[in-house]
Design a protein around this motif. Structure first.
Motif, PDB file in Angstrom:
ATOM      1  N   CYS A  62      69.471  14.324  39.693  1.00  0.00           N
ATOM      2  CA  CYS A  62      70.106  13.495  38.664  1.00  0.00           C
ATOM      3  C   CYS A  62      69.747  13.983  37.264  1.00  0.00           C
ATOM      4  N   MET A  63      68.468  14.326  37.102  1.00  0.00           N
ATOM      5  CA  MET A  63      68.003  14.700  35.769  1.00  0.00           C
ATOM      6  C   MET A  63      68.761  15.925  35.260  1.00  0.00           C
ATOM      7  N   SER A  64      68.865  16.920  36.156  1.00  0.00           N
ATOM      8  CA  SER A  64      69.547  18.143  35.721  1.00  0.00           C
ATOM      9  C   SER A  64      71.031  17.862  35.460  1.00  0.00           C
ATOM     10  N   SER A  65      71.638  17.037  36.334  1.00  0.00           N
ATOM     11  CA  SER A  65      73.066  16.737  36.130  1.00  0.00           C
ATOM     12  C   SER A  65      73.273  15.897  34.882  1.00  0.00           C
ATOM     13  N   MET A  66      72.369  14.948  34.647  1.00  0.00           N
ATOM     14  CA  MET A  66      72.527  14.059  33.500  1.00  0.00           C
ATOM     15  C   MET A  66      72.446  14.846  32.191  1.00  0.00           C
ATOM     16  N   ILE A  67      71.574  15.861  32.162  1.00  0.00           N
ATOM     17  CA  ILE A  67      71.461  16.668  30.936  1.00  0.00           C
ATOM     18  C   ILE A  67      72.797  17.338  30.641  1.00  0.00           C
ATOM     19  N   SER A  68      73.389  17.942  31.704  1.00  0.00           N
ATOM     20  CA  SER A  68      74.673  18.618  31.431  1.00  0.00           C
ATOM     21  C   SER A  68      75.789  17.633  31.151  1.00  0.00           C
ATOM     22  N   ILE A  69      75.805  16.522  31.882  1.00  0.00           N
ATOM     23  CA  ILE A  69      76.921  15.589  31.678  1.00  0.00           C
ATOM     24  C   ILE A  69      76.794  14.852  30.339  1.00  0.00           C
ATOM     25  N   LEU A  70      75.603  14.389  30.044  1.00  0.00           N
ATOM     26  CA  LEU A  70      75.445  13.574  28.838  1.00  0.00           C
ATOM     27  C   LEU A  70      75.502  14.400  27.556  1.00  0.00           C
ATOM     28  N   TYR A  71      74.920  15.621  27.590  1.00  0.00           N
ATOM     29  CA  TYR A  71      74.736  16.298  26.308  1.00  0.00           C
ATOM     30  C   TYR A  71      75.531  17.585  26.123  1.00  0.00           C
ATOM     31  N   THR A  72      75.829  18.279  27.221  1.00  0.00           N
ATOM     32  CA  THR A  72      76.463  19.589  27.000  1.00  0.00           C
ATOM     33  C   THR A  72      77.878  19.676  27.551  1.00  0.00           C
ATOM     34  N   SER A  73      78.405  18.563  28.050  1.00  0.00           N
ATOM     35  CA  SER A  73      79.762  18.594  28.590  1.00  0.00           C
ATOM     36  C   SER A  73      80.771  18.829  27.462  1.00  0.00           C
ATOM     37  N   LYS A  74      81.834  19.595  27.806  1.00  0.00           N
ATOM     38  CA  LYS A  74      82.811  19.966  26.789  1.00  0.00           C
ATOM     39  C   LYS A  74      83.575  18.769  26.217  1.00  0.00           C
ATOM     40  N   ASP A  75      83.759  17.745  27.066  1.00  0.00           N
ATOM     41  CA  ASP A  75      84.573  16.620  26.594  1.00  0.00           C
ATOM     42  C   ASP A  75      83.799  15.649  25.694  1.00  0.00           C
ATOM     43  N   ASN A  76      82.539  15.960  25.388  1.00  0.00           N
ATOM     44  CA  ASN A  76      81.764  15.094  24.485  1.00  0.00           C
ATOM     45  C   ASN A  76      82.434  14.964  23.128  1.00  0.00           C
ATOM     46  N   THR A  77      82.945  16.083  22.627  1.00  0.00           N
ATOM     47  CA  THR A  77      83.573  16.070  21.293  1.00  0.00           C
ATOM     48  C   THR A  77      84.733  15.086  21.256  1.00  0.00           C
ATOM     49  N   MET A  78      85.469  15.042  22.384  1.00  0.00           N
ATOM     50  CA  MET A  78      86.629  14.154  22.464  1.00  0.00           C
ATOM     51  C   MET A  78      86.160  12.692  22.581  1.00  0.00           C
ATOM     52  N   LEU A  79      85.179  12.475  23.431  1.00  0.00           N
ATOM     53  CA  LEU A  79      84.716  11.101  23.653  1.00  0.00           C
ATOM     54  C   LEU A  79      84.090  10.496  22.401  1.00  0.00           C
ATOM     55  N   LEU A  80      83.339  11.335  21.682  1.00  0.00           N
ATOM     56  CA  LEU A  80      82.652  10.830  20.482  1.00  0.00           C
ATOM     57  C   LEU A  80      83.643  10.391  19.407  1.00  0.00           C
ATOM     58  N   ALA A  81      84.855  10.976  19.464  1.00  0.00           N
ATOM     59  CA  ALA A  81      85.848  10.641  18.448  1.00  0.00           C
ATOM     60  C   ALA A  81      86.602   9.349  18.758  1.00  0.00           C
ATOM     61  N   PHE A  82      86.414   8.814  19.960  1.00  0.00           N
ATOM     62  CA  PHE A  82      87.140   7.596  20.328  1.00  0.00           C
ATOM     63  C   PHE A  82      86.599   6.357  19.609  1.00  0.00           C
ATOM     64  N   PRO A  83      87.456   5.369  19.403  1.00  0.00           N
ATOM     65  CA  PRO A  83      86.986   4.158  18.708  1.00  0.00           C
ATOM     66  C   PRO A  83      86.151   3.264  19.623  1.00  0.00           C
TER      67      PRO A  83
END
Lengths: 744, 547
Positions: B91-112
């Motif tokens: 989980c720890m290794s997956s959470m690091i990639s999903i939470l912080y380095t996933s490509k769609d972060n930029t898109m999600l962060l822009a949502f209201p």
């Protein structure tokens, strides 16, 4: 005297049947099917032969107890001669049982030419044969009587085949045909070997067949080779040939099983052990295409037989005891016969419906085994000797020994009741558990089969595609008519991009993303491709540069067919994609260098052009930094340099100016103009109409996948329209059409 | 006129839509399946669950009938604790990639929506994945223990506890991922400290384990120490209960021990932890995630002019550069090269002290082959996404006027090189730790090279036949449910097991030399078949890969 009587009977029967079969004309309706009289009579005779052979099978040939040729009742030479004769007769009778149902020439030839000789030999050697079977010259022993009846019935069938051959004067290539019939016999003979043959000839030799010894492995290999060999030989044969093979093979398994097992005394010898049951079921499943029974054997017996082959519990050497030999025959048949059925396409691959049917058949089988075990083990009338009856291992410690936790389940959940003088005992939960495990295993086997089918299909598809590629290449060479593949297929189109009836449909959809597009773009032009989002611009461009396949029509670049001469066409093009297809961990220089290598640009040109374009786009300082540190515009400019590094004749850009700052945008526009002015083609898509209007010589408007308008920008302006107005006209028209079609 | 009822923009709705959006790709793929197919897939999953349950049940009854180790609450707690620790690492290794380095972060962060809502949606999506995965491991464990020793309380509590047990490691993973991401960034900037820490960790581990192994009696007579072993095992189960407090609460409640105390206690701990995790993680999440999407510091590399030789070298150079500049792949390679010999060392140390005969030597070879191959093939699994992970960049290959299929061999060469180094280091180490002859060790190494190459080729073919370029283009290298990777691991495991069994059978049968010859014949046939098939598949399918 008895010999003469038998020979006379056989001859009479043969002649009579032959005459009858020849003279009888007309048809009869049986079970809603029209059958010729001749076929009906022969079919009835073969069924009679099968039925008459059964009591013989249930009897015991005394010779089967003899170990070695010494000290036997018969002299050694006579014993060998008789066992060989018995072997061939056994095979001949089986051929006569199936011959009337199939129109196979070599089978008919065998029945016509070989069977009479075999029958005659049986007549001549009747006396020693009686000793062979009964250990005394007892002609009127029931075993000899039934044997004689079988010989006469076989003579009838053989006589009909011979009569037909003679009457039709069908002697063309007779030598070759007899040879083929003999070969047919030789191939099949192994399947009909009397189980006592090795022990009679060789006596007790060899050692116990322990797991994975050389003998064991050889038997496993034989089984696998037989399966694959059979498949390879038969896969391209007709359905009738395949069916003959399978029915004859299952008949051989059936006869082999009964010839050994039927005379085992008492109630323990019924064919109700899993693989023994298969011997009976397979024959009828193939004869009557009995789905539920077939899939029961396909999903259950194959696993059981496979495990038995891997872990044989014969405890004897193959040649020491006929029991070991029948074990191998039995399990090999149970293993390969069902697999052949599906592999050769006689039965379709099982679906869930068939699975349910198979579970139904299996449940009936388990229920029967359970009832018989509970009944026969406790019936003083039917089993006075108290032999252990353990069908499907439901009554013994077989499973309990392997899985100790099942012991309390078996002992604590017992159902008992008394009928007459029999106290019936059922281990209901234990039996139910075994049933459930086997049903689960049926699904596992189904899964394994599915994987194997997919693998087989993948290989077949691979072979098909490889063949298609070879055919396409041959066709291309033919069309090039002796010219090199490096030359354009259409030299007349050497100065343009040409779309001819191009259409594209994406996999999984029926809607055409681009439909019937016809377009020519010439050298020296900057050509703009405009349309709304989803109009088909990127699809067209991606098909042009080779990223996506072409569903219909043709695209040519400088005379090269993009689909059929892709490498030559791509060498002429440079492509800037609408997303940043750049390796972020490479530096700009490394990325451009990598692209240059793919386009086989020499070192000198590569360095010169990198320097030139880096200077032009102000990228000199950033060129040795990793691309992940670049801004959007810098990435786009890096891609542009990559696309121009081989100085392409055709430069294709998909939305190149999106997100660029004014300076970068201007630089790229300048570069496009300059490239076209050098006599090259620049083809680019955009939805920024002002840019297109300023840069392009000609434009095309695409909407809803269809090309709406192709025009020179100058002409549009001459008509007093702006490109924006023209575009909006088409856009509104398309929207209206879309709305109408939606309404319809 | 009635106005259409406007949907309220509540946090619940936002989290729901964020979660659905992230799961969209999978949901879309599943929508195209027919109901029958869906039912069939679920049925197959059910079959796997039943099969794994049966295996665990068999193991438990075997322990009970053969070793007299009863299925107890302590054993249950120990089982849970150990499996949860394994899950936590994953989980720890997956959470690091999903939470912080996933490509769609930029898109999600822009949502209201708030960053807490994004964080929560990520946790929900991952938990759903965990719940699905639990069908193959946690659910069978729960079922098997229930069937073996469960009472009414057990069956009543099994579903809520299943949910909590799936969510708990996700929460811990999410919480721990925050300091880890900061440490990771710090170490990325200070490579020297990182290298020192890695070496210190490996050396420390090596010394610690060696000291521990010295405690083993030499020779180790398994039968003689049987009683002692069982005693220690039961003691260990009891001790485990003390270390794993929350799991002990769950165990106690499920086994009907003071349910009225332990059930509320376990729920309270879970709720407190969940709330704490959310409250602690929330302020740090945006800070951590936003700094990963910001452009990093400039990394310069000296320009090197390579003369164009051939296509393979071009691709190999590019692949090597990408490999060495990707911290994740380098870390994984370093761990393989360092940890793999270490595992082998420990395993062979134990084998060395076990009192055994000639058969034991063969078993030692067979187990070494099996374990080495399992680890290597798990490492090879990345090859099963080698082409897919090109993502958008695959366009460069699609448009290039060369036989770009050569890139396949370059990618294979890079992975093979890492494996080769790991194997060499391992076998050099094995020369000191086993009593197997050098000939046996050399032959074993050669055999493993052949087989691991075969597995690499097979894994690569999986990607060629079923590429997932679009998915990788969207998510970067954070596609968590690539079916090809799963298949590759499964194939690796099957090949390793079969080879181990074959090695044992063939070496035991007749002479050792003939055993080796037959093993090599099989291995070479396997490699040849895989090579032929991959070559053919590349030739036919590579150019058809669509974007």
């Amino acid at each position: 005297m008895n010999e003469v009587l038998l020979i006379a009977g056989m001859c009479g029967g043969g002649v009579a049947t032959g005459f009858l079969a020849r003279k009888l004309r007309g048809e009869v309706r049986i079970f809603k099917r029209t059958v010729e009289w001749k076929r009906l009579i022969l079919g009835a005779l073969s069924v009679l032969l099968f039925l008459a052979y059964m009591p013989y099978l249930f009897s015991l040939e005394e010779i089967s107890n003899q170990i070695g040729l010494q000290n036997g009742t018969l002299p050694a030479a006579q014993a060998v001669l008789l066992v060989v004769l018995k072997w061939i007769t056994y095979f001949s009778l089986a051929v006569c049982m199936v011959q009337p149902f199939f129109q196979k020439k070599n089978v008919r030839d065998f029945t016509a030419f070989f069977v009479p000789v075999v029958l005659l030999l049986n007549g001549i050697f009747l006396k020693p044969y009686a000793v062979f079977v009964t250990y005394k010259t007892a002609y009127y022993d029931y075993r000899i009587v039934f044997y004689a009846v079988c010989l006469c019935l076989a003579a009838c069938i053989s006589g009909a085949a011979l009569w037909q051959t003679v009457a039709e004067r069908d002697f063309k290539e007779i030598g070759k045909r007899i040879g083929k019939a003999a070969l047919f016999m030789l191939i099949w003979l192994m399947g009909f070997m009397p189980m006592y043959f090795p022990q009679l000839i060789f006596g007790h030799i060899g050692q116990e067949t322990a797991e994975f010894t050389l003998t064991h492995r050889l038997l496993i290999y034989t089984c696998i080779v037989f399966m694959f060999g059979g498949y390879v030989c038969l896969r391209k044969k007709s359905r009738e040939e395949k069916l003959f093979f399978l029915i004859f093979l299952s008949l051989s398994g059936y006869l082999q099983y009964f010839s050994y097992n039927a005379h085992r005394s008492g109630v323990t010898g019924l064919p109700l052990h899993l693989c023994n049951t298969a011997m009976v079921l397979m024959l009828f499943a193939y004869m009557f295409r009995w789905n539920s029974v077939f899939y029961f054997t396909y999903l259950v017996n194959v696993l059981g037989a496979f495990l038995a082959i891997l872990m044989p519990n014969t405890g004897e050497h193959l040649l020491t005891d006929s029991g070991a030999l029948i074990f191998w025959y039995n399990h090999t048949y149970a293993f390969v016969l069902p697999i052949f059925g599906v592999a050769l396409g006689i039965f379709p691959r099982p679906n869930i419906k068939m699975m349910y049917k198979a579970i139904g058949a299996f449940s009936a089988y388990v229920l029967l085994a359970m009832i018989l075990n509970g009944w026969l083990n406790n019936s003083p009338t039917l089993n006075p000797a108290k032999d252990e009856v353990d069908y499907f291992f439901l009554y013994s410690n077989f499973f309990v020994d392997k899985f100790a936790f099942m012991l309390p389940i078996r002992n604590n959940y017992v159902l008992q009741f008394t009928i007459g003088n029999t106290n019936l005992v059922f281990y209901w939960l234990y039996d139910l558990l075994i049933w459930a495990v086997f049903v689960a295993l049926m699904f596992v086997i189904w899964g394994i089969y599915t994987i194997l089918y997919r693998t087989a299909d993948a290989h077949a598809e691979l072979a098909r595609r490889a063949k298609l590629m070879r055919v396409d290449h041959a066709q291309l060479l033919k069309e090039l008519d002796g010219r090199s593949v490096k030359e354009p297929l259409s030299p007349e189109g050497a100065h343009m991009i040409k779309f001819t009836n191009f259409s594209k449909t994406y996999a999984g959809t029926t809607r055409k993303a681009v439909e019937d597009l016809n377009l020519e773009i010439h050298e020296g032009e900057v050509f703009g491709f405009i349309g709304h989002n989803g109009a088909g611009k990127s699809t067209t461009i991606k098909s042009l540069v080779g990223i996506q396949s072409i569903t219909e029509g043709k695209i040519e670049v400088q005379g090269y067919d993009v689909a059929r001469q892709p490498l030559e066409a791509k060498l002429k093009m440079g492509y800037v994609s609408d997303n940043h297809a750049v390796y972020e961990n490479l530096t700009g220089r490394e990325y451009i260098s990598y692209v240059a290598d793919l386009y086989m640009v020499n070192e000198k040109d590569k360095q010169e052009r990198i320097e030139k374009y880096a200077k032009m786009f102000h990228l000199e300082k950033a060129l040795d930094s990793e691309i992940k540190c670049y801004s959007h515009g810098m990435k786009q400019k890096t891609m542009v340099i990559g696309a121009l590094i081989h100085n392409p004749k055709v430069w294709v850009l998909d939305e190149p100016l999106t997100g660029l700052d004014p300076t970068s945008s201007w630089q790229i526009k300048e570069c496009m103009r300059q490239h076209a002015d050098e006599g090259n083609i620049v083809f680019f898509s955009s939805h920024v109409i002002e840019v297109v209007e300023k840069v392009c010589d000609r434009i095309a408007i695409i909407s809803g996948g269809k090309l709406c308008k192709v025009a020179r920008v100058d002409d549009i302006q001459k008509e007093g329209l702006s490109l924006e107005q023209l575009y909006l006209q088409y856009a509104q028209k398309t929207t209206k059409e879309d709305m109408e079609s939606e309404r319809v | 006129m009635k106005q259409a009822k406007e949907k309220k923009n509540t946090p619940y709705r936002r989290v729901k839509y964020l979660s659905l959006m992230q799961m969209g790709e999978q949901l879309r793929a599943k929508k195209t399946r027919s109901t029958k197919k869906k039912a069939f897939i679920w049925f197959l999953k059910g079959c796997v669950t039943v099969a794994v349950t049966a295996v665990i049940l068999f193991l438990l009854s075997f322990l009970e009938s053969t070793f007299q180790v009863e299925t107890s609450k302590d054993m249950f707690v120990s089982f849970l604790f150990v499996t949860q620790i394994i899950t936590l690492f994953s989980c720890m290794s997956s959470m690091i990639s999903i939470l912080y380095t996933s490509k769609d972060n930029t898109m999600l962060l822009a949502f209201p929506c708030t960053y807490g809502e994004i964080f929560l949606s990520r946790i929900i999506v991952y938990t759903i994945e965990e719940l699905k995965k639990s069908l193959y491991f946690l659910v069978p464990i729960l079922l098997a223990f229930g069937l073996q020793a469960g009472g009414l309380a057990y069956w009543l509590l099994v579903i809520p506890n299943w949910f909590m047990l799936c969510l708990f490691p996700v929460l811990i993973g999410a919480l721990l991922s925050i300091p880890i991401i900061y440490i990771k960034r710090f170490l990325e900037k200070h490579v020297g400290i990182y290298a020192f820490l890695v070496v210190a960790f490996i050396v420390g581990l090596f010394i610690g384990v060696t000291l521990l192994l010295q405690e083993l009696p030499d020779p180790l007579r398994l039968v003689a120490v049987y009683g002692q072993f069982i005693q220690k095992l039961e003691g260990w189960f009891a001790a485990m209960r003390g270390w794993s407090l929350w799991y002990a609460f769950i165990g106690a409640a499920m086994f009907g021990e003071k349910v009225y105390i332990f059930l509320p206690l376990s729920l309270a701990v879970f709720a407190a932890f969940g709330a704490g995790c959310f409250l602690i993680a929330r302020p740090f999440y945006f800070k951590a995630v936003s700094s990963t999407v910001e452009a990093g510091r400039t990394k310069k590399h000296k320009p090197r002019h390579h003369k164009y030789n051939n296509l393979f070298l071009t691709f190999f150079r590019k692949e090597w550069k990408l490999f060495t500049r990707n911290s994740q792949s380098v870390n994984s390679a370093v761990m393989t090269i360092l940890m793999f010999p270490f595992i082998s060392y420990v395993f062979n140390f134990v084998l060395l002290v076990i009192n055994k005969n000639t058969l034991g030597d063969f078993m030692s070879i067979a187990f070494n082959v099996m374990i080495t191959l399992s680890v290597l093939s798990a490492n090879n699994a990345t090859v099963a996404s080698a082409i897919s992970s090109e993502g958008n960049e695959f366009a460069v290959l699609k448009t290039a006027p060369s036989n770009t299929a050569v890139i396949c061999w370059a990618k294979i060469a890079v992975t093979s090189l890492v494996n080769l180094v790991a194997l060499i280091v391992t076998f050099v180490m094995l020369t000191f730790t086993t009593n197997l002859s050098n000939t046996d060790l050399t032959l074993m190494a050669l055999l493993l090279i052949i087989l691991t190459m075969g597995h690499i080729l097979w894994s690569f073919q999986l990607d060629i036949n079923n590429p997932r370029i679009l998915e990788y283009a969207q998510k970067g290298n954070h596609v968590v449910d690539n079916v090809n990777v799963g298949k590759s691991i499964l194939i690796g495991f099957i090949v390793a097991t079969l080879t181990g069994v074959l090695a044992l059978l063939l070496l035991m049968d007749s002479t050792k030399a003939s055993g080796w010859i037959r093993l090599f014949a099989i291995a070479i046939a396997f490699l040849a078949a895989r090579f032929y098939l991959l070559r053919r598949n590349i030739k036919v399918y590579f150019n058809d890969i669509q974007m």
